[in-house]
Design a protein around this motif. Sequence first.
Motif, PDB file in Angstrom:
ATOM      1  N   ALA A 449       0.814  -1.211   0.000  1.00  0.00           N
ATOM      2  CA  ALA A 449       0.000   0.000   0.000  1.00  0.00           C
ATOM      3  C   ALA A 449       0.853   1.268   0.000  1.00  0.00           C
ATOM      4  CB  ALA A 449      -0.938  -0.009   1.209  1.00  0.00           C
ATOM      5  N   GLN A 450       2.092   1.169   0.476  1.00  0.00           N
ATOM      6  CA  GLN A 450       2.971   2.331   0.520  1.00  0.00           C
ATOM      7  C   GLN A 450       3.820   2.485  -0.737  1.00  0.00           C
ATOM      8  OE1 GLN A 450       5.191   1.635   4.100  1.00  0.00           O
ATOM      9  NE2 GLN A 450       3.568   2.353   5.452  1.00  0.00           N
ATOM     10  N   ILE A 451       3.732   1.526  -1.641  1.00  0.00           N
ATOM     11  CA  ILE A 451       4.517   1.566  -2.880  1.00  0.00           C
ATOM     12  C   ILE A 451       3.618   2.036  -4.011  1.00  0.00           C
ATOM     13  CG2 ILE A 451       5.872   0.219  -4.524  1.00  0.00           C
ATOM     14  CD1 ILE A 451       6.540  -1.703  -2.241  1.00  0.00           C
ATOM     15  N   GLY A 452       3.984   3.126  -4.647  1.00  0.00           N
ATOM     16  CA  GLY A 452       3.179   3.647  -5.748  1.00  0.00           C
ATOM     17  C   GLY A 452       3.190   2.726  -6.958  1.00  0.00           C
ATOM     18  N   ASP A 453       2.222   2.948  -7.857  1.00  0.00           N
ATOM     19  CA  ASP A 453       2.097   2.105  -9.049  1.00  0.00           C
ATOM     20  C   ASP A 453       3.011   2.541 -10.182  1.00  0.00           C
ATOM     21  OD1 ASP A 453       0.135   0.653  -7.748  1.00  0.00           O
ATOM     22  OD2 ASP A 453      -1.497   1.930  -8.513  1.00  0.00           O
ATOM     23  N   ASN A 454       3.682   3.703 -10.032  1.00  0.00           N
ATOM     24  CA  ASN A 454       4.437   4.225 -11.161  1.00  0.00           C
ATOM     25  C   ASN A 454       5.635   3.374 -11.529  1.00  0.00           C
ATOM     26  OD1 ASN A 454       5.503   4.955  -8.681  1.00  0.00           O
ATOM     27  ND2 ASN A 454       6.557   6.763  -9.495  1.00  0.00           N
ATOM     28  N   MET A 455       6.306   2.769 -10.522  1.00  0.00           N
ATOM     29  CA  MET A 455       7.483   1.963 -10.839  1.00  0.00           C
ATOM     30  C   MET A 455       7.101   0.691 -11.586  1.00  0.00           C
ATOM     31  SD  MET A 455       9.855   2.451  -7.466  1.00  0.00           S
ATOM     32  CE  MET A 455       8.480   2.417  -6.337  1.00  0.00           C
ATOM     33  N   GLU A 456       6.013   0.037 -11.165  1.00  0.00           N
ATOM     34  CA  GLU A 456       5.562  -1.152 -11.881  1.00  0.00           C
ATOM     35  C   GLU A 456       5.091  -0.792 -13.278  1.00  0.00           C
ATOM     36  OE1 GLU A 456       2.557  -4.971 -11.272  1.00  0.00           O
ATOM     37  OE2 GLU A 456       2.375  -3.206 -10.000  1.00  0.00           O
ATOM     38  N   ALA A 457       4.422   0.360 -13.411  1.00  0.00           N
ATOM     39  CA  ALA A 457       3.978   0.804 -14.740  1.00  0.00           C
ATOM     40  C   ALA A 457       5.172   1.071 -15.657  1.00  0.00           C
ATOM     41  CB  ALA A 457       3.115   2.058 -14.596  1.00  0.00           C
ATOM     42  N   ALA A 458       6.220   1.668 -15.100  1.00  0.00           N
ATOM     43  CA  ALA A 458       7.419   1.909 -15.901  1.00  0.00           C
ATOM     44  C   ALA A 458       8.056   0.602 -16.350  1.00  0.00           C
ATOM     45  CB  ALA A 458       8.423   2.725 -15.091  1.00  0.00           C
ATOM     46  N   ALA A 459       8.021  -0.395 -15.495  1.00  0.00           N
ATOM     47  CA  ALA A 459       8.565  -1.699 -15.876  1.00  0.00           C
ATOM     48  C   ALA A 459       7.760  -2.324 -16.998  1.00  0.00           C
ATOM     49  CB  ALA A 459       8.585  -2.616 -14.657  1.00  0.00           C
ATOM     50  N   ARG A 467       6.588 -11.591 -13.523  1.00  0.00           N
ATOM     51  CA  ARG A 467       7.592 -12.193 -12.655  1.00  0.00           C
ATOM     52  C   ARG A 467       8.771 -11.254 -12.450  1.00  0.00           C
ATOM     53  NH1 ARG A 467      12.237 -14.750 -13.565  1.00  0.00           N
ATOM     54  NH2 ARG A 467      11.882 -14.670 -15.813  1.00  0.00           N
ATOM     55  N   GLN A 468       9.236 -10.609 -13.511  1.00  0.00           N
ATOM     56  CA  GLN A 468      10.358  -9.678 -13.383  1.00  0.00           C
ATOM     57  C   GLN A 468       9.991  -8.479 -12.516  1.00  0.00           C
ATOM     58  OE1 GLN A 468      10.971  -9.187 -17.625  1.00  0.00           O
ATOM     59  NE2 GLN A 468      12.950 -10.271 -17.531  1.00  0.00           N
ATOM     60  N   SER A 469       8.772  -7.970 -12.681  1.00  0.00           N
ATOM     61  CA  SER A 469       8.335  -6.824 -11.878  1.00  0.00           C
ATOM     62  C   SER A 469       8.284  -7.176 -10.399  1.00  0.00           C
ATOM     63  CB  SER A 469       6.956  -6.344 -12.342  1.00  0.00           C
ATOM     64  OG  SER A 469       6.994  -5.914 -13.682  1.00  0.00           O
ATOM     65  N   LEU A 470       7.773  -8.382 -10.099  1.00  0.00           N
ATOM     66  CA  LEU A 470       7.673  -8.794  -8.709  1.00  0.00           C
ATOM     67  C   LEU A 470       9.048  -9.019  -8.080  1.00  0.00           C
ATOM     68  CD1 LEU A 470       4.661 -11.314  -8.622  1.00  0.00           C
ATOM     69  CD2 LEU A 470       4.905  -9.245  -7.265  1.00  0.00           C
ATOM     70  N   LEU A 474       9.404  -4.908  -7.000  1.00  0.00           N
ATOM     71  CA  LEU A 474       8.556  -4.830  -5.811  1.00  0.00           C
ATOM     72  C   LEU A 474       9.148  -5.584  -4.623  1.00  0.00           C
ATOM     73  CD1 LEU A 474       5.041  -5.271  -7.484  1.00  0.00           C
ATOM     74  CD2 LEU A 474       6.146  -3.161  -6.723  1.00  0.00           C
ATOM     75  N   LEU A 475       9.678  -6.780  -4.853  1.00  0.00           N
ATOM     76  CA  LEU A 475      10.202  -7.564  -3.744  1.00  0.00           C
ATOM     77  C   LEU A 475      11.326  -6.851  -2.984  1.00  0.00           C
ATOM     78  CD1 LEU A 475      10.195 -10.136  -2.072  1.00  0.00           C
ATOM     79  CD2 LEU A 475      11.686 -11.192  -3.790  1.00  0.00           C
ATOM     80  N   PRO A 476      12.317  -6.236  -3.666  1.00  0.00           N
ATOM     81  CA  PRO A 476      13.348  -5.522  -2.894  1.00  0.00           C
ATOM     82  C   PRO A 476      12.796  -4.391  -2.040  1.00  0.00           C
ATOM     83  CG  PRO A 476      14.108  -5.924  -5.134  1.00  0.00           C
ATOM     84  CD  PRO A 476      12.657  -6.284  -5.103  1.00  0.00           C
ATOM     85  N   LEU A 477      11.685  -3.769  -2.484  1.00  0.00           N
ATOM     86  CA  LEU A 477      11.126  -2.655  -1.730  1.00  0.00           C
ATOM     87  C   LEU A 477      10.393  -3.114  -0.467  1.00  0.00           C
ATOM     88  CD1 LEU A 477       9.767  -0.496  -4.699  1.00  0.00           C
ATOM     89  CD2 LEU A 477      11.759  -0.007  -3.263  1.00  0.00           C
ATOM     90  N   LEU A 478       9.717  -4.252  -0.545  1.00  0.00           N
ATOM     91  CA  LEU A 478       8.953  -4.709   0.619  1.00  0.00           C
ATOM     92  C   LEU A 478       9.668  -5.807   1.405  1.00  0.00           C
ATOM     93  CD1 LEU A 478       7.490  -7.690  -0.079  1.00  0.00           C
ATOM     94  CD2 LEU A 478       6.079  -6.244  -1.501  1.00  0.00           C
ATOM     95  N   PHE A 479      10.891  -6.145   0.985  1.00  0.00           N
ATOM     96  CA  PHE A 479      11.592  -7.249   1.632  1.00  0.00           C
ATOM     97  C   PHE A 479      11.790  -7.041   3.135  1.00  0.00           C
ATOM     98  CE2 PHE A 479      15.506  -9.517   2.854  1.00  0.00           C
ATOM     99  CZ  PHE A 479      15.072 -10.812   2.595  1.00  0.00           C
TER     100      PHE A 479
END
Length: 552
Positions: A449-459, A467-470, A474-479
């Motif tokens: 919820a604290q991670i914006g959608d813009n980084m995934e959209a850019a990917a 799989r690459q996006s996750l 995303l995984l390094p950010l919420l790890f």
Amino acid sequence: MLARNGLPLLAGGATAVLLVVVALPLGFVLLQAIFPGLSDGSLAAPLSHLGAIFSDPDMLGLTFNTLRLGGCVVLLSAAIGIPLGALRGLFKLPLAPLWDLLLLVPFMIPPYIAALGWIMQLQPKGYVEQLLGLHAAGFLFSFSGVVFVMTLNVFPVVYFAVSRSIATSGSRLADVGRVCGGSPWQCFFRITLPLATPGIAASLLLVFAMAIEEYGTPAALAANAGFFVLVTGIERRFSDWPIDLPGASTLSVVLVLLAMTAFWLQRRIQGRHVYETLNGKPGDVSLRSLGVWRWPVCLLFALVTGVSTVAPIFSITVTAFMRTLSGGLHADNLSLINFNTILGGDAGALHALATSLALGGATALITGVIGLLVAYCVVKTRIRGRVLLDALSIMPNTLPGIVVGVGLILAWNQKFWPVTPYNTWGILLLAYCCLLLPYPVRYASAAFAQIGDNMEAAARVHGASLRQSLLRILLPLLFPSLLAAMLLVFAVASRELVASLLLAPTGVQTASLFIWRQFEQGSVGQGMAMSVVTILMTTTVMVAVTWWRQRK
């Protein structure tokens, strides 16, 4: 759209796992409660056994005892936790961090170990009698003793909820009430306390749910005195011959309904009954001086922490270092023999500890992966059925451990399965995953919820797959949050008792089962030595979690 090509498969896989891990055991409990002949493969005569079960005085007695136990634990927890929490939240309390730390310790001691520690303290020839010449066995092995010991384990839930709520709301509004002519007590009860009411009510409901689900304390302290609750009643129907599957399932449904009601009320209070200030100004969180009451309040905190934390820790530790119980509290009776036995000479003890560590690690890894996928589907997508995913992921919060154990026995002990984990270590892994799944899901959901959608959209724009996006974004950010949840899962799974008692196959023993059976067999010193090792392991993990979260 390339990144979303695998989304249906991901969502379908997450749903299938939740159905197997969570919905299947609960579903079989419900089916067995409806169809008494289900274990024999028959769906005949649905509900025909309910008349006999509900007219049985034992059924009403178990339910009444459960409600009475939960209610008394709630009242006593409120009587201790609310005043202490208010003092902590409003005033400059000397040694405040120390009191907070000491009141966290009961969370690190499994309730059944704390109950065993109190037995060593208050039984005839126990440590209190050796030191003071008296014992309280009549009190301890009774309903009042169960309420006393359980309250000492759970009242910190209320203490921390009250202290944090009052500290957040501050005292500025109460000061306004004082200016307008209100007395200190009027301002506290009509201004400060109502602001903390949602947190207080939610914590008390959580205490009620924890009390009615606890098995170890009632079984250790009051079963021999004839005081049984729903949890111990369910276990007896599985362990005493003839085995009563319909009766155990019906009691399980009643227990689940009680727990679900408590959690539903908790969420309703948190979501709707909220007091808030609307002036847009930050609250005054400055703490007041206690004045002449400074040291009496410190003495009160010392007394409470001494009884709730120091006493059971003392009992557990001293027993672990004793050569023999008959030798008593003497310096020449202290040694490392029990630790040498379990860590050096007893292969069964080492195997039990290794099994707990392995099951805890596997549970943490599996629930971490499932939590990551479920949280992503719920928070980051708009797929159909994500509400179902969310509901299934938090349902274990309302499932007592013994109900999960009953459900897994009923679900996987069926003849139509070509392969079954029943009577293997895999059934324990399923139970732990079901009970502890909400931790990673909640932590990962909050992080997503604290991670914006813009980084995934850019990917996606640059051609990255789902799989690459996750894995790479995303995984390094919420790890950090996910790892903290997995460490908590490991700490809790490595000491779980009630599901292990029901499900552990022959030849498989966990640390909690080793401790419980050592007491049953009279090897109290070895059981307490394993308890010390378990508590140190859990505390180390909890400290690591706190340190990690503070750094990240």
